[in-house]
Design a protein around this motif. Structure first.
Motif, PDB file in Angstrom:
ATOM      1  N   ARG A 278       0.758  -1.257  -0.091  1.00 38.99           N
ATOM      2  CA  ARG A 278      -0.052   0.154  -0.088  1.00 38.99           C
ATOM      3  C   ARG A 278       0.909   1.136   0.039  1.00 38.99           C
ATOM      4  NH1 ARG A 278      -4.547   2.202   4.389  1.00 38.99           N
ATOM      5  NH2 ARG A 278      -2.833   2.629   5.730  1.00 38.99           N
ATOM      6  N   LEU A 279       2.000   1.186   0.702  1.00 40.02           N
ATOM      7  CA  LEU A 279       3.004   2.493   0.794  1.00 40.02           C
ATOM      8  C   LEU A 279       3.618   2.428  -0.528  1.00 40.02           C
ATOM      9  CD1 LEU A 279       3.590   4.327   3.053  1.00 40.02           C
ATOM     10  CD2 LEU A 279       5.405   3.134   3.495  1.00 40.02           C
ATOM     11  N   ALA A 280       3.776   1.604  -1.250  1.00 38.18           N
ATOM     12  CA  ALA A 280       4.543   1.761  -2.553  1.00 38.18           C
ATOM     13  C   ALA A 280       3.512   2.327  -3.392  1.00 38.18           C
ATOM     14  CB  ALA A 280       5.055   0.115  -3.003  1.00 38.18           C
ATOM     15  N   ALA A 281       2.202   1.863  -3.597  1.00 38.70           N
ATOM     16  CA  ALA A 281       1.200   2.496  -4.443  1.00 38.70           C
ATOM     17  C   ALA A 281       0.847   4.019  -4.093  1.00 38.70           C
ATOM     18  CB  ALA A 281       0.205   1.751  -3.886  1.00 38.70           C
ATOM     19  N   GLN A 282       1.144   4.249  -2.680  1.00 42.34           N
ATOM     20  CA  GLN A 282       1.245   5.751  -2.447  1.00 42.34           C
ATOM     21  C   GLN A 282       2.197   6.503  -2.860  1.00 42.34           C
ATOM     22  OE1 GLN A 282      -1.840   4.843   1.595  1.00 42.34           O
ATOM     23  NE2 GLN A 282       0.581   5.482   1.759  1.00 42.34           N
ATOM     24  N   ASN A 283       3.334   5.987  -3.213  1.00 41.69           N
ATOM     25  CA  ASN A 283       4.699   6.711  -3.565  1.00 41.69           C
ATOM     26  C   ASN A 283       4.773   6.064  -4.830  1.00 41.69           C
ATOM     27  OD1 ASN A 283       5.364   8.441  -0.979  1.00 41.69           O
ATOM     28  ND2 ASN A 283       4.298   6.452  -0.238  1.00 41.69           N
ATOM     29  N   PRO A 284       4.424   6.270  -5.967  1.00 36.52           N
ATOM     30  CA  PRO A 284       4.665   5.927  -7.254  1.00 36.52           C
ATOM     31  C   PRO A 284       6.110   6.207  -7.711  1.00 36.52           C
ATOM     32  CG  PRO A 284       2.973   7.301  -7.634  1.00 36.52           C
ATOM     33  CD  PRO A 284       3.118   7.112  -5.804  1.00 36.52           C
ATOM     34  N   ALA A 285       6.853   7.327  -7.283  1.00 35.32           N
ATOM     35  CA  ALA A 285       7.956   7.887  -7.740  1.00 35.32           C
ATOM     36  C   ALA A 285       8.465   8.817  -6.518  1.00 35.32           C
ATOM     37  CB  ALA A 285       7.723   8.743  -9.213  1.00 35.32           C
ATOM     38  N   PRO A 286       8.705   8.219  -5.502  1.00 34.53           N
ATOM     39  CA  PRO A 286       9.412   9.078  -4.248  1.00 34.53           C
ATOM     40  C   PRO A 286      10.516   9.513  -4.808  1.00 34.53           C
ATOM     41  CG  PRO A 286       9.404   6.855  -4.115  1.00 34.53           C
ATOM     42  CD  PRO A 286       8.666   6.885  -5.150  1.00 34.53           C
ATOM     43  N   ASP A 287      10.967  10.867  -4.277  1.00 31.45           N
ATOM     44  CA  ASP A 287      12.163  11.379  -4.278  1.00 31.45           C
ATOM     45  C   ASP A 287      13.361  10.838  -3.332  1.00 31.45           C
ATOM     46  OD1 ASP A 287      14.422  13.006  -4.488  1.00 31.45           O
ATOM     47  OD2 ASP A 287      13.681  14.821  -3.107  1.00 31.45           O
ATOM     48  N   THR A 288      14.079   9.857  -4.334  1.00 35.52           N
ATOM     49  CA  THR A 288      15.023   8.918  -3.691  1.00 35.52           C
ATOM     50  C   THR A 288      16.402   9.295  -4.016  1.00 35.52           C
ATOM     51  OG1 THR A 288      13.511   7.263  -3.667  1.00 35.52           O
ATOM     52  CG2 THR A 288      15.592   6.513  -3.461  1.00 35.52           C
ATOM     53  N   ARG A 289      17.533   9.387  -2.977  1.00 36.65           N
ATOM     54  CA  ARG A 289      18.706   9.792  -3.229  1.00 36.65           C
ATOM     55  C   ARG A 289      19.551   8.874  -2.696  1.00 36.65           C
ATOM     56  NH1 ARG A 289      20.346  15.219  -1.746  1.00 36.65           N
ATOM     57  NH2 ARG A 289      22.460  14.573  -2.803  1.00 36.65           N
ATOM     58  N   ILE A 290      20.829   8.595  -3.046  1.00 34.29           N
ATOM     59  CA  ILE A 290      21.983   7.894  -2.564  1.00 34.29           C
ATOM     60  C   ILE A 290      22.992   8.804  -2.441  1.00 34.29           C
ATOM     61  CG2 ILE A 290      23.374   5.835  -2.584  1.00 34.29           C
ATOM     62  CD1 ILE A 290      21.200   4.166  -4.384  1.00 34.29           C
ATOM     63  N   ILE A 291      23.359   9.028  -1.072  1.00 34.49           N
ATOM     64  CA  ILE A 291      24.497  10.139  -0.821  1.00 34.49           C
ATOM     65  C   ILE A 291      25.952   9.487  -1.075  1.00 34.49           C
ATOM     66  CG2 ILE A 291      25.161  11.835   0.637  1.00 34.49           C
ATOM     67  CD1 ILE A 291      22.349  12.311  -0.252  1.00 34.49           C
ATOM     68  N   ARG A 292      26.745   9.843  -2.228  1.00 36.16           N
ATOM     69  CA  ARG A 292      28.058   9.114  -2.277  1.00 36.16           C
ATOM     70  C   ARG A 292      29.084  10.244  -2.000  1.00 36.16           C
ATOM     71  NH1 ARG A 292      25.037   6.817  -6.910  1.00 36.16           N
ATOM     72  NH2 ARG A 292      24.349   4.598  -6.182  1.00 36.16           N
ATOM     73  N   ALA A 293      28.966  11.424  -1.642  1.00 34.81           N
ATOM     74  CA  ALA A 293      29.911  12.201  -1.388  1.00 34.81           C
ATOM     75  C   ALA A 293      30.842  11.818  -0.249  1.00 34.81           C
ATOM     76  CB  ALA A 293      29.477  13.824  -1.226  1.00 34.81           C
ATOM     77  N   GLY A 294      30.542  11.133   0.662  1.00 37.37           N
ATOM     78  CA  GLY A 294      31.608  10.393   1.664  1.00 37.37           C
ATOM     79  C   GLY A 294      31.969   9.191   1.161  1.00 37.37           C
TER      80      GLY A 294
END
Length: 336
Positions: A278-294
């Motif tokens: 249900r949560l995935a259906a409510q968020n079809p394209a969530p703003d997702t980032r993987i932080i690699r600067a570290g």
């Protein structure tokens, strides 16, 4: 519908370095581990030099860069160490500490635990470190019995609240691949089955509720952008019980890695945020980032900017990259 920024991050050995002479306290390390009250921890941390300055400054920068309201952490030694990291390092780079801190001692022989930092109220928390395979009705892996603990560290169950609604998180850190991925896979399969059972115990109809399973699962379904065979994540993902966020939100498979293994120069997704259907259906394209600067410069696939002070292998923020996503949730209503 409430919205929050959620992250997961393996901090890589976020452990204390006590100045025992200055502290003057017998059995100081064990006594710090015994602190399980957040208010007590706030008063204890000033007595100790608990963290490595270079690495932990970078770790804090990476975590601050996620912009997270709530962050699940792995490899944290104890509540005192978590408190010092939040008040001394996170506060410096994020402008203020998270404030709400949760850690329960788990089963790891090195003393590394799963934990939570939150800017939102924590309205429920429960450790499952002492749950056995038998108690959960899960078949133990080879070499273990129904009386053994189901989790190598813990599965920390936490509810965070916003706008009168609560979202449930299950924070995990599965058995490492040390000794070989195939050889250790059965342990992770059993842990995944145990997490699934915890979700089912919490929710009568899991597919119709809002919950997240997240953390360092020490296994992947793709490496260097290519799908691989069986993984230890099967009980959670294979039949759609949960939805892996990265493939759901990041189209480029080469851009989903969270961990670089320098010894054979491979890039894999060991860290996952898994949403209920249900949560995935409510968020079809969530703003997702993987932080690699570290990430250290040895992780050459990443060509973007890095934090000042990053080295070839060390210093670095961690051997993992934090992943963060903005999630809308309905959750459950809090009673007045």
């Amino acid at each position: 519908m409430p919205e929050l920024r959620l992250a997961t991050f393996n901090c890589e050995n976020l452990m204390m370095r006590c100045d025992f002479r200055r502290a003057g306290i017998a059995n100081a390390r064990q006594r710090l581990t015994d602190v399980d009250n957040a208010l007590v921890a706030e008063h204890v941390d000033s007595v100790f030099d608990v963290l490595s300055e270079d690495d932990r400054t970078l770790t804090a920068q990476a975590l601050a860069a996620t912009g997270a309201d709530v962050c699940a952490l792995q490899e944290v030694e104890n509540l005192v160490t978590l408190t010092a990291f939040d008040t001394r390092y996170i506060a410096r780079w994020a402008g203020q500490p998270f404030g709400a801190r949760v850690l329960h001692e788990g089963n790891d022989s090195r003393g590394i635990d799963v934990a939570l930092l939150s800017r939102l109220p924590v309205v429920y928390q429960r450790s499952h470190a002492r749950r056995t395979f038998g108690a959960l009705g899960v078949t133990p892996p080879p070499g273990q019995t129904i009386n053994d603990y189901a989790f190598r560290r813990d599965c920390l169950e936490v509810d965070v609240a916003k706008d009168g609604r609560a979202l449930t998180l299950f924070i995990c850190h599965f058995k490492s691949m040390h000794g070989g991925r195939r050889k250790t896979r059965q342990v992770r399969l059993a842990e995944a089955a145990a997490v699934r059972q915890l979700v089912r115990l919490r929710f009568e109809r899991p597919a119709e509720e809002d919950w997240v399973v997240l953390g360092d699962f020490n296994d992947y379904r793709e490496v260097d952008g290519h799908p691989v065979g069986h993984s230890g994540l099967g009980p959670l993902l294979d039949d759609g019980f949960a939805v892996d966020l990265a493939p759901h939100a990041i189209p480029d498979a080469l851009d989903r890695w969270t961990h670089h293994y320098p010894e054979d120069d491979t890039y894999g997704a060991l860290d996952h945020i898994m949403l209920s259907p249900r949560l995935a259906a409510q968020n079809p394209a969530p703003d997702t980032r993987i932080i690699r600067a570290g990430s250290p410069y040895h992780a050459a696939r990443y060509t973007g900017p890095r934090f000042p002070g990053i080295g070839w292998l060390d210093p670095k923020a961690s051997d993992h990259c934090p992943m963060a996503a903005t999630i809308k949730f309905e959750g459950r209503a809090l009673s007045a």
